[in-house]
Design a protein around this motif. Structure first.
Motif, PDB file in Angstrom:
ATOM      1  N   ALA A  10      27.946  30.136  -4.405  1.00 22.25           N
ATOM      2  CA  ALA A  10      27.705  31.424  -3.650  1.00 22.25           C
ATOM      3  C   ALA A  10      28.759  32.398  -3.198  1.00 22.25           C
ATOM      4  CB  ALA A  10      26.662  31.209  -2.389  1.00 22.25           C
ATOM      5  N   ASN A  11      30.005  31.802  -2.827  1.00 22.16           N
ATOM      6  CA  ASN A  11      31.056  32.587  -2.557  1.00 22.16           C
ATOM      7  C   ASN A  11      32.035  32.697  -3.472  1.00 22.16           C
ATOM      8  OD1 ASN A  11      30.204  32.604   0.111  1.00 22.16           O
ATOM      9  ND2 ASN A  11      30.700  30.555   0.555  1.00 22.16           N
ATOM     10  N   THR A  12      31.510  32.604  -4.683  1.00 23.64           N
ATOM     11  CA  THR A  12      32.574  32.599  -5.896  1.00 23.64           C
ATOM     12  C   THR A  12      32.269  33.728  -7.082  1.00 23.64           C
ATOM     13  OG1 THR A  12      32.718  30.033  -6.157  1.00 23.64           O
ATOM     14  CG2 THR A  12      33.413  31.212  -8.116  1.00 23.64           C
ATOM     15  N   GLN A  13      33.357  34.322  -7.138  1.00 25.62           N
ATOM     16  CA  GLN A  13      33.201  35.782  -7.801  1.00 25.62           C
ATOM     17  C   GLN A  13      32.568  35.538  -9.484  1.00 25.62           C
ATOM     18  OE1 GLN A  13      36.833  37.916  -8.711  1.00 25.62           O
ATOM     19  NE2 GLN A  13      36.033  39.573  -9.385  1.00 25.62           N
ATOM     20  N   ASN A  14      31.340  36.219  -9.787  1.00 27.94           N
ATOM     21  CA  ASN A  14      30.957  36.249 -11.214  1.00 27.94           C
ATOM     22  C   ASN A  14      29.772  35.107 -11.265  1.00 27.94           C
ATOM     23  OD1 ASN A  14      32.389  38.316 -12.022  1.00 27.94           O
ATOM     24  ND2 ASN A  14      34.129  36.992 -12.635  1.00 27.94           N
ATOM     25  N   ILE A  15      29.603  34.259 -10.092  1.00 25.25           N
ATOM     26  CA  ILE A  15      28.841  33.301 -10.183  1.00 25.25           C
ATOM     27  C   ILE A  15      27.316  33.851  -9.395  1.00 25.25           C
ATOM     28  CG2 ILE A  15      28.194  30.988  -9.535  1.00 25.25           C
ATOM     29  CD1 ILE A  15      30.098  31.111 -11.877  1.00 25.25           C
ATOM     30  N   THR A  16      26.408  34.170 -10.095  1.00 23.86           N
ATOM     31  CA  THR A  16      25.265  34.517  -9.558  1.00 23.86           C
ATOM     32  C   THR A  16      24.279  33.422  -8.857  1.00 23.86           C
ATOM     33  OG1 THR A  16      24.043  34.464 -11.501  1.00 23.86           O
ATOM     34  CG2 THR A  16      25.190  36.658 -11.042  1.00 23.86           C
ATOM     35  N   PRO A  17      23.354  33.766  -8.480  1.00 25.37           N
ATOM     36  CA  PRO A  17      22.531  32.645  -7.820  1.00 25.37           C
ATOM     37  C   PRO A  17      21.852  31.884  -8.998  1.00 25.37           C
ATOM     38  CG  PRO A  17      22.007  34.282  -6.403  1.00 25.37           C
ATOM     39  CD  PRO A  17      22.858  34.789  -7.279  1.00 25.37           C
ATOM     40  N   GLU A  18      21.467  32.790 -10.057  1.00 29.62           N
ATOM     41  CA  GLU A  18      20.802  31.942 -11.256  1.00 29.62           C
ATOM     42  C   GLU A  18      21.879  31.103 -11.959  1.00 29.62           C
ATOM     43  OE1 GLU A  18      18.801  35.561  -9.811  1.00 29.62           O
ATOM     44  OE2 GLU A  18      20.883  35.203 -10.499  1.00 29.62           O
ATOM     45  N   ALA A  29      33.444  31.958 -14.048  1.00 30.85           N
ATOM     46  CA  ALA A  29      34.174  32.553 -12.582  1.00 30.85           C
ATOM     47  C   ALA A  29      35.168  33.540 -12.880  1.00 30.85           C
ATOM     48  CB  ALA A  29      34.547  31.523 -11.676  1.00 30.85           C
ATOM     49  N   LYS A  30      36.041  33.283 -13.888  1.00 33.99           N
ATOM     50  CA  LYS A  30      37.209  34.061 -14.001  1.00 33.99           C
ATOM     51  C   LYS A  30      36.908  35.460 -14.781  1.00 33.99           C
ATOM     52  CE  LYS A  30      41.248  32.005 -14.793  1.00 33.99           C
ATOM     53  NZ  LYS A  30      41.992  31.114 -15.180  1.00 33.99           N
ATOM     54  N   GLY A  31      35.804  35.319 -15.584  1.00 32.94           N
ATOM     55  CA  GLY A  31      35.055  36.594 -16.260  1.00 32.94           C
ATOM     56  C   GLY A  31      35.611  36.317 -17.755  1.00 32.94           C
TER      57      GLY A  31
END
Length: 388
Positions: A331-339, A373-375
């Protein structure tokens, strides 16, 4: 051997001359030469490894041993050589090679050699001493004749290696406490490579050591401080992976029985430090570590997941905790949505349920998680890992 003897004579004579810059230069050159000659000697011994030796025959390495042994003893007793990391590493490498090639010949001297290695470690904290102890643990387990030659039965062997581990850990913990972990990378690497050998070849000595839990905690705490340094980080991850993945390692029935006795202690470590380990793994995969370390981080994560699922099937407390840990850190990771987090957690757990055959697939999936996560990738890449 003669050239190494000549170089040792230079070290001995030059050490007696005080305050001379030329003397210091001569000593450095001579010690470098000794290290090189010991490296050649190690290779000579290694080539004797494949030489057949029938019952009643003299081992082919006997002549080398008879000629080299006085030199090895003189080098080990020379303070200038013993405190030089290059010479000490080369010297212990020769002893390790001799031990592996001709254990029955070296066995009677093992206690003296390992005492020297530990004393040298106390003086210089040379990582080669830990490597020697780890190699000895493995060799003793593989070849039972060594114990006979060294005068150690099974209980004596366990007691000796338990004492060695506790003593080494005590000095290492004190050293690391006064030094930044990043400044003792070789020691950390050698320490956890040694610990891994204890786990595989002499688990009783590892788990009975009063230093075991502190050793484990040092590994977990060091993962963050190492900041992605490859060799030491990999050594810690391999140890943690095999510690929690012991049920899925190919070991003898006797070793599995021993590990089963300590299953509760292993689970207790996971209860207290599982969240921290998972946080380190996910942080590394989302950009906190170089990509070369993604496979061992992914394998560590898979090992913990597989262990928890196989130990507490269904909705056990630890299984629920695992999902909570994973979801919280994602949840605290960039680009990682709950889904995306839900999908990754589901896939990871499903692959873990399939067993060790799905390990490689899980590692690839977590690598793609890191790219998301890194896009560098879209969530669509996860579709390839569906188990349904």
């Amino acid at each position: 051997i003669n050239r190494a003897r000549s170089a040792l004579d230079v070290v001995t004579s030059s050490s007696a001359v005080e305050g001379s810059g030329q003397s210091s230069g001569q000593i450095d050159a001579a010690r470098q030469a000794i290290s090189s000659y010991l490296g050649v000697l190690r290779e000579l011994v290694r080539y004797c490894d494949g030489s057949p030796c029938k019952a009643g025959e003299v081992h082919v390495v006997s002549d080398i041993l008879a000629t080299a042994w006085p030199l090895l003893n003189d080098i080990s007793s020379n303070n200038s050589c013993r405190t030089n990391e290059a010479v000490l590493s080369s010297l212990l490498a020769v002893h390790s090679q001799l031990f592996g090639v001709a254990p029955s010949l070296i066995g009677p001297y093992f206690k003296d050699i390992v005492t020297f290695a530990i004393k040298a470690y106390e003086e210089s904290f040379c990582a080669a001493a830990l490597t020697y102890v780890g190699a000895a643990v493995e060799t003793f387990d593989i070849d039972e004749s060594i114990g006979v030659a060294a005068g150690l039965d099974q209980n004596g062997k366990i007691t000796l290696f338990n004492q060695l581990l506790s003593h080494v850990c005590q000095h290492t913990f004190a050293y690391v406490a006064h030094t930044r972990v990043a400044e003792c990378l070789e020691i950390i690497e050698a320490l956890f490579e040694m610990a891994q050998r204890y786990l595989l070849f002499c688990p009783e000595a590892l788990f009975q050591s009063p230093s075991f839990e502190t050793l484990f905690l040092l590994g977990v705490d060091s993962l963050k401080e190492l900041e992605g340094e490859v060799k030491s980080t990999r050594a810690i991850l391999i140890f943690i992976t095999q510690l929690f993945g012991w049920k899925h390692i190919r070991l003898s029935d006797a070793k599995m029985a021993i590990l089963t006795q300590y299953a509760g202690a292993i689970d207790n470590l996971l209860v207290h430090k599982g969240e921290a380990i998972i946080k380190n793994c996910l942080g590394a995969l989302s950009g906190g570590a170089p990509q070369i370390l993604w496979p061992p981080y992914s394998e560590c994560l898979f090992s913990i997941t597989q262990h928890i699922i196989s130990t507490t099937p269904g909705a056990g407390d630890l299984s629920s905790a695992l999902c909570t840990w994973l979801r919280h850190d994602m949840a605290n990771t960039q680009n990682i949505t709950p889904e995306i987090a839900t999908s990754v957690i589901s896939l990871l757990c499903d692959l873990a349920k399939e067993g060790a055959n799905s390990k490689q697939k899980a590692k690839m999936m977590m690598a793609d998680y890191g790219k998301i996560a890194k896009g560098e990738a879209t969530p669509d890449v996860l579709l390839a890992y569906s188990t349904t």
